[in-house]
Motif scaffolding. Structure first.
Motif, PDB file in Angstrom:
ATOM      1  N   ILE A 127       0.830  -1.202   0.000  1.00 18.47           N
ATOM      2  CA  ILE A 127       0.000   0.000   0.000  1.00 18.47           C
ATOM      3  C   ILE A 127       0.865   1.251   0.000  1.00 18.47           C
ATOM      4  CG2 ILE A 127      -1.736   1.280   1.317  1.00 18.47           C
ATOM      5  CD1 ILE A 127      -2.737  -1.462   2.331  1.00 18.47           C
ATOM      6  N   LEU A 128       1.948   1.236   0.781  1.00 20.20           N
ATOM      7  CA  LEU A 128       2.837   2.390   0.881  1.00 20.20           C
ATOM      8  C   LEU A 128       4.222   2.055   0.336  1.00 20.20           C
ATOM      9  CD1 LEU A 128       2.113   3.729   4.494  1.00 20.20           C
ATOM     10  CD2 LEU A 128       1.134   4.514   2.351  1.00 20.20           C
ATOM     11  N   SER A 129       4.951   3.090   0.010  1.00 23.24           N
ATOM     12  CA  SER A 129       6.358   2.927  -0.343  1.00 23.24           C
ATOM     13  C   SER A 129       7.135   4.036   0.360  1.00 23.24           C
ATOM     14  CB  SER A 129       6.571   3.000  -1.848  1.00 23.24           C
ATOM     15  OG  SER A 129       6.265   4.285  -2.317  1.00 23.24           O
ATOM     16  N   SER A 130       8.418   3.794   0.541  1.00 18.85           N
ATOM     17  CA  SER A 130       9.224   4.802   1.214  1.00 18.85           C
ATOM     18  C   SER A 130      10.435   5.140   0.359  1.00 18.85           C
ATOM     19  CB  SER A 130       9.673   4.301   2.587  1.00 18.85           C
ATOM     20  OG  SER A 130      10.492   3.171   2.438  1.00 18.85           O
ATOM     21  N   THR A 131      10.801   6.395   0.419  1.00 19.38           N
ATOM     22  CA  THR A 131      11.981   6.881  -0.273  1.00 19.38           C
ATOM     23  C   THR A 131      12.953   7.374   0.786  1.00 19.38           C
ATOM     24  OG1 THR A 131      10.587   7.612  -2.083  1.00 19.38           O
ATOM     25  CG2 THR A 131      12.824   8.467  -2.022  1.00 19.38           C
ATOM     26  N   CYS A 132      14.130   6.828   0.789  1.00 26.96           N
ATOM     27  CA  CYS A 132      15.120   7.171   1.806  1.00 26.96           C
ATOM     28  C   CYS A 132      16.011   8.284   1.289  1.00 26.96           C
ATOM     29  CB  CYS A 132      15.934   5.936   2.159  1.00 26.96           C
ATOM     30  SG  CYS A 132      17.031   6.170   3.539  1.00 26.96           S
ATOM     31  N   PHE A 133      16.047   9.414   2.020  1.00 27.05           N
ATOM     32  CA  PHE A 133      16.963  10.474   1.654  1.00 27.05           C
ATOM     33  C   PHE A 133      18.014  10.693   2.736  1.00 27.05           C
ATOM     34  CE2 PHE A 133      13.602  12.678   3.908  1.00 27.05           C
ATOM     35  CZ  PHE A 133      14.295  13.542   4.732  1.00 27.05           C
ATOM     36  N   ASP A 134      17.945   9.884   3.779  1.00 26.24           N
ATOM     37  CA  ASP A 134      18.914   9.953   4.869  1.00 26.24           C
ATOM     38  C   ASP A 134      19.263   8.524   5.241  1.00 26.24           C
ATOM     39  OD1 ASP A 134      20.501  10.867   6.871  1.00 26.24           O
ATOM     40  OD2 ASP A 134      18.924  11.868   8.008  1.00 26.24           O
ATOM     41  N   ARG A 135      20.300   8.321   6.006  1.00 25.48           N
ATOM     42  CA  ARG A 135      20.732   6.970   6.320  1.00 25.48           C
ATOM     43  C   ARG A 135      19.835   6.284   7.343  1.00 25.48           C
ATOM     44  NH1 ARG A 135      24.475   4.868   4.424  1.00 25.48           N
ATOM     45  NH2 ARG A 135      26.660   4.834   4.355  1.00 25.48           N
ATOM     46  N   ASN A 136      19.132   7.008   8.168  1.00 21.76           N
ATOM     47  CA  ASN A 136      18.298   6.377   9.183  1.00 21.76           C
ATOM     48  C   ASN A 136      16.832   6.378   8.772  1.00 21.76           C
ATOM     49  OD1 ASN A 136      17.625   9.014   9.462  1.00 21.76           O
ATOM     50  ND2 ASN A 136      18.430   9.263  11.509  1.00 21.76           N
ATOM     51  N   GLU A 137      16.011   5.711   9.581  1.00 27.91           N
ATOM     52  CA  GLU A 137      14.588   5.595   9.245  1.00 27.91           C
ATOM     53  C   GLU A 137      13.855   6.917   9.360  1.00 27.91           C
ATOM     54  OE1 GLU A 137      12.096   2.583  10.180  1.00 27.91           O
ATOM     55  OE2 GLU A 137      13.407   1.115   9.285  1.00 27.91           O
ATOM     56  N   ALA A 138      14.394   7.850  10.146  1.00 27.87           N
ATOM     57  CA  ALA A 138      13.729   9.141  10.296  1.00 27.87           C
ATOM     58  C   ALA A 138      13.781   9.934   9.001  1.00 27.87           C
ATOM     59  CB  ALA A 138      14.372   9.931  11.426  1.00 27.87           C
ATOM     60  N   GLY A 139      14.689   9.591   8.103  1.00 26.50           N
ATOM     61  CA  GLY A 139      14.836  10.308   6.858  1.00 26.50           C
ATOM     62  C   GLY A 139      14.136   9.647   5.696  1.00 26.50           C
ATOM     63  N   GLN A 140      13.005   8.999   5.935  1.00 27.64           N
ATOM     64  CA  GLN A 140      12.257   8.354   4.857  1.00 27.64           C
ATOM     65  C   GLN A 140      10.985   9.136   4.573  1.00 27.64           C
ATOM     66  OE1 GLN A 140      11.526   4.334   6.067  1.00 27.64           O
ATOM     67  NE2 GLN A 140      13.451   3.604   5.228  1.00 27.64           N
ATOM     68  N   LEU A 141      10.727   9.339   3.306  1.00 25.28           N
ATOM     69  CA  LEU A 141       9.462   9.939   2.888  1.00 25.28           C
ATOM     70  C   LEU A 141       8.498   8.811   2.548  1.00 25.28           C
ATOM     71  CD1 LEU A 141      10.504  12.929   0.621  1.00 25.28           C
ATOM     72  CD2 LEU A 141       9.433  13.024   2.856  1.00 25.28           C
ATOM     73  N   TRP A 142       7.343   8.826   3.167  1.00 29.04           N
ATOM     74  CA  TRP A 142       6.344   7.782   2.956  1.00 29.04           C
ATOM     75  C   TRP A 142       5.266   8.287   2.017  1.00 29.04           C
ATOM     76  CZ3 TRP A 142       7.067   2.954   4.872  1.00 29.04           C
ATOM     77  CH2 TRP A 142       8.063   2.809   5.806  1.00 29.04           C
ATOM     78  N   THR A 143       4.978   7.509   0.960  1.00 28.59           N
ATOM     79  CA  THR A 143       3.945   7.854  -0.010  1.00 28.59           C
ATOM     80  C   THR A 143       3.157   6.585  -0.343  1.00 28.59           C
ATOM     81  OG1 THR A 143       5.455   7.404  -1.848  1.00 28.59           O
ATOM     82  CG2 THR A 143       5.298   9.686  -1.096  1.00 28.59           C
ATOM     83  N   PHE A 144       2.075   6.769  -1.061  1.00 25.47           N
ATOM     84  CA  PHE A 144       1.331   5.613  -1.536  1.00 25.47           C
ATOM     85  C   PHE A 144       2.122   4.925  -2.642  1.00 25.47           C
ATOM     86  CE2 PHE A 144      -2.244   7.930   0.341  1.00 25.47           C
ATOM     87  CZ  PHE A 144      -2.778   6.918   1.114  1.00 25.47           C
ATOM     88  N   ALA A 145       2.043   3.603  -2.693  1.00 24.80           N
ATOM     89  CA  ALA A 145       2.849   2.829  -3.649  1.00 24.80           C
ATOM     90  C   ALA A 145       2.435   3.118  -5.078  1.00 24.80           C
ATOM     91  CB  ALA A 145       2.729   1.339  -3.344  1.00 24.80           C
ATOM     92  N   SER A 146       1.151   3.259  -5.329  1.00 23.15           N
ATOM     93  CA  SER A 146       0.700   3.557  -6.687  1.00 23.15           C
ATOM     94  C   SER A 146      -0.422   4.565  -6.605  1.00 23.15           C
ATOM     95  CB  SER A 146       0.198   2.284  -7.371  1.00 23.15           C
ATOM     96  OG  SER A 146      -0.903   1.760  -6.678  1.00 23.15           O
ATOM     97  N   THR A 147      -0.538   5.375  -7.637  1.00 25.91           N
ATOM     98  CA  THR A 147      -1.598   6.376  -7.686  1.00 25.91           C
ATOM     99  C   THR A 147      -2.632   5.936  -8.694  1.00 25.91           C
ATOM    100  OG1 THR A 147      -0.321   7.584  -9.291  1.00 25.91           O
ATOM    101  CG2 THR A 147      -0.095   8.272  -6.991  1.00 25.91           C
ATOM    102  N   LYS A 148      -3.550   5.087  -8.214  1.00 27.91           N
ATOM    103  CA  LYS A 148      -4.587   4.554  -9.118  1.00 27.91           C
ATOM    104  C   LYS A 148      -5.838   5.373  -8.989  1.00 27.91           C
ATOM    105  CE  LYS A 148      -2.910  -0.145  -8.998  1.00 27.91           C
ATOM    106  NZ  LYS A 148      -3.178  -1.506  -8.633  1.00 27.91           N
TER     107      LYS A 148
END
Length: 157
Positions: free
Chosen positions: A136-157
């Protein structure tokens, strides 16, 4: 001659850190008591089990890891609050702390102390991981730790 501004700022920072350490030690003592009580309960259960089944080996049992329930909030409500937070975000994804703040503000929970906030934060992270595993969700990591993840929906249907 008085203390310099720099020294007074260092002293202030030292006092703040000492206060944080004191609060964390208190939390640690409380958690240690909880762990000791749970170990006593587990030992009592082991005694009862071994009295009924003498061949039972506690080392052969895989523990079930559990995350604490968010202070009276059902799991399905937590999932819907997390998805609602991401859906209502203006930008391309949300950080975990933003989602946690949304859950605290819009959900029927209150983070009256650090421990409650930590529990809610942990439950939100577990919910995010569960929703990512379901696709349902996907995350994009822009930092080395989990606090630096952007959470979005996996697909935009």
């Amino acid at each position: 001659m008085g203390t310099s501004v720099y020294t007074s700022l260092l002293i202030k920072d030292f006092k703040r850190k000492a206060g944080n350490i004191k609060a964390l030690r208190k939390d640690l003592r409380d958690l240690a008591r909880v762990v000791m009580d749970m170990e006593k309960e587990q030992a009592a259960l082991l005694t009862v089990i071994q009295s009924r089944e003498p061949d039972f080996l506690p080392s052969s049992v895989k523990p079930i890891s559990t995350a604490p329930k968010v202070l009276g909030l059902p799991w399905n409500r937590l999932s819907s609050l997390v998805q609602e937070a991401i859906k209502n975000s203006e930008n391309q994804g949300m950080l975990k702390r933003e989602i946690t703040n949304y859950v605290i503000i819009n959900g029927p929970v209150s983070a009256e102390n650090r421990r409650a906030f930590t529990i809610i934060n942990r439950c939100v992270l577990d919910c995010l991981r569960r929703l990512r595993k379901k696709g349902i969700l996907s995350s994009t990591c822009f930092d080395r730790n989990e606090a630096g993840q952007l959470w979005t929906f996996a697909s935009t249907k």
